[in-house]
Design a protein around this motif. Sequence first.
Motif, short mmCIF file in Angstrom:
data_model
loop_
_atom_site.label_atom_id
_atom_site.label_comp_id
_atom_site.label_asym_id
_atom_site.label_seq_id
_atom_site.Cartn_x
_atom_site.Cartn_y
_atom_site.Cartn_z
N CYS A 2 4.64 -3.82 -22.41
CA CYS A 2 5.85 -3.47 -21.67
C CYS A 2 6.03 -4.35 -20.44
O CYS A 2 5.08 -4.64 -19.71
CB CYS A 2 5.78 -2.00 -21.25
N ASP A 3 7.26 -4.76 -20.20
CA ASP A 3 7.63 -5.45 -18.98
C ASP A 3 7.17 -4.61 -17.79
O ASP A 3 7.54 -3.44 -17.67
CB ASP A 3 9.15 -5.61 -18.96
N PRO A 4 6.33 -5.14 -16.89
CA PRO A 4 5.81 -4.34 -15.78
C PRO A 4 6.89 -3.81 -14.85
O PRO A 4 6.67 -2.85 -14.12
CB PRO A 4 4.86 -5.29 -15.05
N GLU A 5 8.08 -4.42 -14.89
CA GLU A 5 9.19 -3.96 -14.04
C GLU A 5 10.07 -2.94 -14.76
O GLU A 5 11.03 -2.44 -14.17
CB GLU A 5 10.04 -5.15 -13.60
N ARG A 6 9.72 -2.60 -16.01
CA ARG A 6 10.52 -1.62 -16.76
C ARG A 6 9.63 -0.56 -17.40
O ARG A 6 9.88 -0.08 -18.49
CB ARG A 6 11.38 -2.33 -17.81
N LEU A 7 8.60 -0.18 -16.67
CA LEU A 7 7.64 0.82 -17.10
C LEU A 7 7.76 2.04 -16.20
O LEU A 7 7.84 1.92 -14.98
CB LEU A 7 6.22 0.24 -17.03
N LEU A 8 7.82 3.24 -16.81
CA LEU A 8 7.97 4.50 -16.07
C LEU A 8 6.94 5.51 -16.57
O LEU A 8 6.29 5.28 -17.60
CB LEU A 8 9.39 5.05 -16.26
N VAL A 9 6.80 6.63 -15.84
CA VAL A 9 5.84 7.66 -16.23
C VAL A 9 6.52 9.02 -16.27
O VAL A 9 7.50 9.26 -15.55
CB VAL A 9 4.62 7.70 -15.27
N GLU A 10 5.98 9.91 -17.08
CA GLU A 10 6.57 11.24 -17.26
C GLU A 10 5.49 12.24 -17.64
O GLU A 10 4.37 11.86 -18.01
CB GLU A 10 7.64 11.21 -18.36
N TRP A 43 -3.74 -2.53 -11.96
CA TRP A 43 -3.13 -2.30 -10.65
C TRP A 43 -4.03 -1.35 -9.86
O TRP A 43 -4.70 -0.49 -10.45
CB TRP A 43 -1.75 -1.66 -10.79
N SER A 44 -4.00 -1.46 -8.56
CA SER A 44 -4.68 -0.47 -7.72
C SER A 44 -3.85 0.82 -7.70
O SER A 44 -2.68 0.83 -8.10
CB SER A 44 -4.84 -1.00 -6.31
N ARG A 90 3.69 2.46 -5.89
CA ARG A 90 4.80 1.71 -5.31
C ARG A 90 5.53 0.89 -6.38
O ARG A 90 6.76 0.78 -6.37
CB ARG A 90 4.29 0.81 -4.19
N ARG A 91 4.79 0.33 -7.31
CA ARG A 91 5.42 -0.44 -8.39
C ARG A 91 6.29 0.45 -9.27
O ARG A 91 7.41 0.09 -9.62
CB ARG A 91 4.33 -1.11 -9.25
N LEU A 92 5.76 1.63 -9.63
CA LEU A 92 6.51 2.53 -10.50
C LEU A 92 7.71 3.13 -9.77
O LEU A 92 8.76 3.37 -10.38
CB LEU A 92 5.59 3.64 -11.02
#
Length: 340
Positions: free
Chosen positions: A260-268, A294-295, A313-315
């Motif tokens: 997955c593109d690291p800028e288009r990854l989410l969590v649920e 990632w840290s 912060r990234r997510l």
Amino acid sequence: MSLALPSPDVLRHIVDVHCHPTDAPTIIPEAMENLALGTIVSMSSCSRDQVLVRNLAMSYPDKVIPCFGYHPWFTHLISLRGDISKEDHYRQLFGLGNDLEDLALLLPSLPDPIPLGNIIAELRQHLEEFPQAMLGEVGLDRSFRIPYDFSASPRRLSPFTVPIQHQISILQAQVDLAVELGRNVSLHSVKANQATTEFLAQTKVKHGNNWNKISLDLHSCGMSADSVKYIQSRYANIFVSLSTAINVRSSNYVAVIKACDPERLLVESDYNDVNMCAPQTWDMVCRVADVKEWSTETEWKDEISLEEWGAVRRLEANWMRFKAGNHSNIAHRRNMSMLK
């Protein structure tokens, strides 16, 4: 994986992008008031819970983003025509090539179908009432079999599935409305990779530039890593979210995170218990961080460099990108990435 939760200052920057709190028998007010996460994105799925999601968002406007829509498991309850009887609707949907005795057993438990036009009018009303609302949960599902009684426990399943073309017609009408109103979408896709891929291609052509104005999340994504890579390589507005509840049943989720593109990854969480939204979503944050190397933040600092960004912060930045929509096309994204 059982992990201690981070500090409240970290948790309030985490968004559970897909959950079902109104599926719980009751929602205890204290659970919502003590919700540690910054935001939960609350899904609806059928006639019963459209108003429940609305009421939850009205009660907790700072914590809940409401989503209105009809899940593929309930699309057989929607008729494409407004002038068809109950029996004719279900016989046309399930009758051909199936056991009429099984259909006769199922029919008494089924309600009168709701015309699609009425569904879209209701969705329009709810989406317009909440400017931040999304469309969801909607999608395609080739594996679900209709139970003889949804309320029974355990459920006894009939041999009937909802024909995929019927699901596509209802999904298309809902997504067309989302594009018209500029609303993001939470999409369910189970055992329907080809149908979903074809739907995305047709919808992009149908809506042209307006397609990139919205974001679409492949929630609890069970597609292969190759499918995720293929779809994201062609659509700048497609995000992927993962949940411990669904995705960790298979080790495939690790490959999906890597692809997955690291800028288009989410969590649920994909949970119906508000009390579990924080621990379930945090669990997936940690899994994503581990795979992406990632840290993870243990405390929140307002002023840090990009190089110091951790998973939270990234997510959070990904969520803001998803929420904002208005995506550049893929060619532009590739050119920009080459400049970084």
